[in-house]
Write a protein that holds these residues in place. Structure first.
Motif, short mmCIF file in Angstrom:
data_model
loop_
_atom_site.label_atom_id
_atom_site.label_comp_id
_atom_site.label_asym_id
_atom_site.label_seq_id
_atom_site.Cartn_x
_atom_site.Cartn_y
_atom_site.Cartn_z
N TYR A 141 -7.83 0.03 -24.64
CA TYR A 141 -7.79 -1.27 -24.21
C TYR A 141 -7.38 -1.42 -22.94
O TYR A 141 -8.11 -2.01 -21.96
N LYS A 142 -6.68 -0.51 -22.20
CA LYS A 142 -6.13 -0.46 -20.70
C LYS A 142 -7.37 -0.06 -20.07
O LYS A 142 -7.67 -0.72 -18.91
N ALA A 143 -8.11 1.11 -20.53
CA ALA A 143 -9.46 1.46 -19.85
C ALA A 143 -10.52 0.41 -19.70
O ALA A 143 -10.98 0.27 -18.70
N VAL A 144 -10.54 -0.38 -20.93
CA VAL A 144 -11.29 -1.57 -20.60
C VAL A 144 -11.14 -2.61 -19.58
O VAL A 144 -11.83 -3.10 -18.98
N LEU A 145 -9.88 -2.73 -19.68
CA LEU A 145 -9.30 -3.69 -18.81
C LEU A 145 -9.45 -3.23 -17.16
O LEU A 145 -9.78 -3.91 -16.29
N HIS A 146 -9.21 -1.75 -16.99
CA HIS A 146 -8.91 -1.45 -15.53
C HIS A 146 -10.33 -0.79 -15.08
O HIS A 146 -10.37 -0.20 -13.95
N TYR A 147 -11.29 -0.63 -15.91
CA TYR A 147 -12.39 0.43 -15.39
C TYR A 147 -13.34 -0.54 -14.55
O TYR A 147 -13.80 -1.77 -14.80
N TYR A 200 -16.15 8.07 -11.92
CA TYR A 200 -16.11 8.47 -13.26
C TYR A 200 -16.82 7.82 -14.27
O TYR A 200 -16.71 6.43 -13.90
N SER A 201 -17.35 8.14 -15.33
CA SER A 201 -17.88 7.31 -16.45
C SER A 201 -16.87 6.73 -17.10
O SER A 201 -15.70 6.84 -17.02
#
Length: 127
Positions: free
Chosen positions: A54-60, A66-67
């Motif tokens: 979820y954190k990756a979705v928010l901050h990507y 990077y992919s």
């Protein structure tokens, strides 16, 4: 923010996030089974891994070097390591390992409390 997971108002689209969860489920379980969480199990680490996703979705950001997959796996692993670090801290060790003063013995008496009081009283010498 991974734009495919959010609508126009900024709310997360649950179906899209669940699709990502299905995609990363095996990777999250692989990391969860690799680590040991004191006082927890692999399912607890799996939950921490979901928070990392979820954190990756928010901050990507799409224009990063990077992919999303690399970003997600790094965030998943780091959230699990953070959970392990928090569990291994001695900050709350005294509270987590304390014994209750209201414990009743097996025979229904306040055996533990009686022993505690007796041990703290000064001993009188017989002459």
């Amino acid at each position: 923010m991974l734009h495919c997971c959010f609508d126009e108002s900024g709310n997360i689209i649950e179906e899209e996030f669940n699709r990502l969860v299905k995609r990363f489920r095996n990777s999250i379980y692989a990391y969860a089974n690799r680590y040991y969480l004191p006082g927890g199990d692999a399912d607890d680490l799996y939950q921490w891994g979901l928070m990392g996703l979820y954190k990756a979705v928010l901050h990507y950001e799409a224009n990063e070097q990077y992919s999303f997959e690399v970003t997600a796996l790094i965030n998943i692993k780091n959230m699990m390591k953070s959970a392990i670090r928090m569990a291994n801290r001695n900050k709350h060790k005294a509270a987590n390992s304390a014994c209750s003063l209201y414990y009743s013995g097996d025979n229904g008496t306040d055996e533990f409390l009686d022993r505690l009081i007796a041990a703290s009283l000064p001993r009188v010498r017989d002459f």
